[in-house]
Design an enzyme around this catalytic site. Structure first.
Site, short mmCIF file in Angstrom:
data_model
loop_
_atom_site.label_atom_id
_atom_site.label_comp_id
_atom_site.label_asym_id
_atom_site.label_seq_id
_atom_site.Cartn_x
_atom_site.Cartn_y
_atom_site.Cartn_z
N SER A 1 -3.69 -4.27 13.35
CA SER A 1 -4.51 -2.98 13.39
C SER A 1 -3.80 -2.15 14.49
CB SER A 1 -5.68 -3.52 13.49
OG SER A 1 -6.88 -2.30 13.60
N ARG A 2 -4.57 -0.80 14.54
CA ARG A 2 -4.14 -0.20 15.74
C ARG A 2 -5.06 -0.41 16.90
NH1 ARG A 2 -5.33 5.43 12.83
NH2 ARG A 2 -6.99 4.13 12.00
N LYS B 1 -1.28 1.61 -3.60
CA LYS B 1 -1.00 2.79 -4.32
C LYS B 1 -1.57 3.90 -3.51
CE LYS B 1 -5.17 3.73 -5.98
NZ LYS B 1 -5.85 4.81 -5.71
N ARG C 1 -11.45 10.71 4.45
CA ARG C 1 -9.94 10.59 4.17
C ARG C 1 -9.80 11.13 2.59
NH1 ARG C 1 -7.54 7.85 0.28
NH2 ARG C 1 -9.46 6.82 -0.32
N ASP D 1 -5.61 9.66 -5.64
CA ASP D 1 -6.30 8.52 -5.37
C ASP D 1 -7.01 7.85 -6.80
OD1 ASP D 1 -9.42 7.37 -4.17
OD2 ASP D 1 -7.78 7.46 -2.87
#
Length: 240
Positions: free
Chosen positions: A34-35, A95, A163, A176
């Site tokens: 993770s960040r 994807k 997002r 999406d």
């Protein structure tokens, strides 16, 4: 032989993937990146993952990992996949694989130069119903396929901070949702000879709804749609 997996990202889809991966007898989820250390620790604790990395760079450098599932936002798929492959890891990328053909070509080039496996995680391809579709078409049950109609639509309230509506993160109905009907059409009819499409755009500039018509050599045709504005269901029809 057991395959050791690492997950890059800790969002909703990453969590779903982690849950399902535990159902496989030959898969071990050994690492997450993770960040931030807190989210890596929380995700790792939730799924019993021993190696919890506070950066994506640390994850791809983990020699305990054979394959990395890239679950970061769309806009970072190419960057993170290439980083993982450059470290010698195989990659299953959520994807859409990339945001452009140039990005996809670069990812494929990296996979070949590093001699690693790269695949887009388009789950539709592996659903049992797709095996049935291929068998029915292959044995001539419907004759020569001449028309495909494929639609997907989910009503999602507009949120400029989401997002899905952020152009910098690869938002929009096409990337999406539209990837699913387009895959089905490609699987049944191949590549189109002509393509026409229209879109309705959200205030942030992403496509909120899109649709198109495809023509194919031999006279076959397909229509498709994807929407974040209306609940159009998730349906496909193949006629021959």
């Amino acid at each position: 032989m057991s395959i050791s997996w690492g997950i890059l990202g800790t969002g909703t889809i990453a969590g779903l993937f982690a849950s399902d991966l535990r159902l496989l007898p030959d898969a071990d989820l050994v690492a997450v990146g993770s960040r931030a250390a807190e989210t890596a620790e929380s995700f790792g604790k939730r799924f019993g993952i021993p190696n919890r990395h506070a950066s994506y760079e640390a994850l791809v450098a983990d020699d305990a990992v054979d394959v990395i599932y890239v679950a970061s936002p769309h806009a970072f798929h190419a960057e993170h996949s290439r980083m993982a492959m450059a470290a010698g890891r195989h990659v299953l990328c959520e994807k859409p694989l990339a945001l452009s053909d140039n990005q996809a070509a670069g990812m494929i080039e990296t996979a070949r130069s590093e001699d690693v496996f790269l695949m887009e995680a388009l789950w539709t391809r592996f659903l049992p119903v797709m095996a049935d579709v291929r068998e029915r078409i292959g044995d001539g049950a419907i004759g020569n396929p001449l028309y495909v109609r494929a639609d997907i639509g989910v009503q999602i309230d507009f949120d400029p901070d989401d997002r899905l509506f952020d152009p910098t993160l690869g938002g929009g109905a096409l990337l999406d949702l539209g990837i699913y009907p387009l895959f089905l059409i490609r699987e049944v009819l191949g590549m189109p000879s002509e393509f026409d499409a229209r879109a309705v755009f959200a205030d942030t500039g992403v496509d909120a709804q899109c649709s198109g018509v495809m023509d194919f050599a031999g006279g076959a045709q397909a229509t498709w749609s994807a929407s974040t504005r209306a609940d159009a269901g998730r349906t496909c029809a193949v006629a021959g």
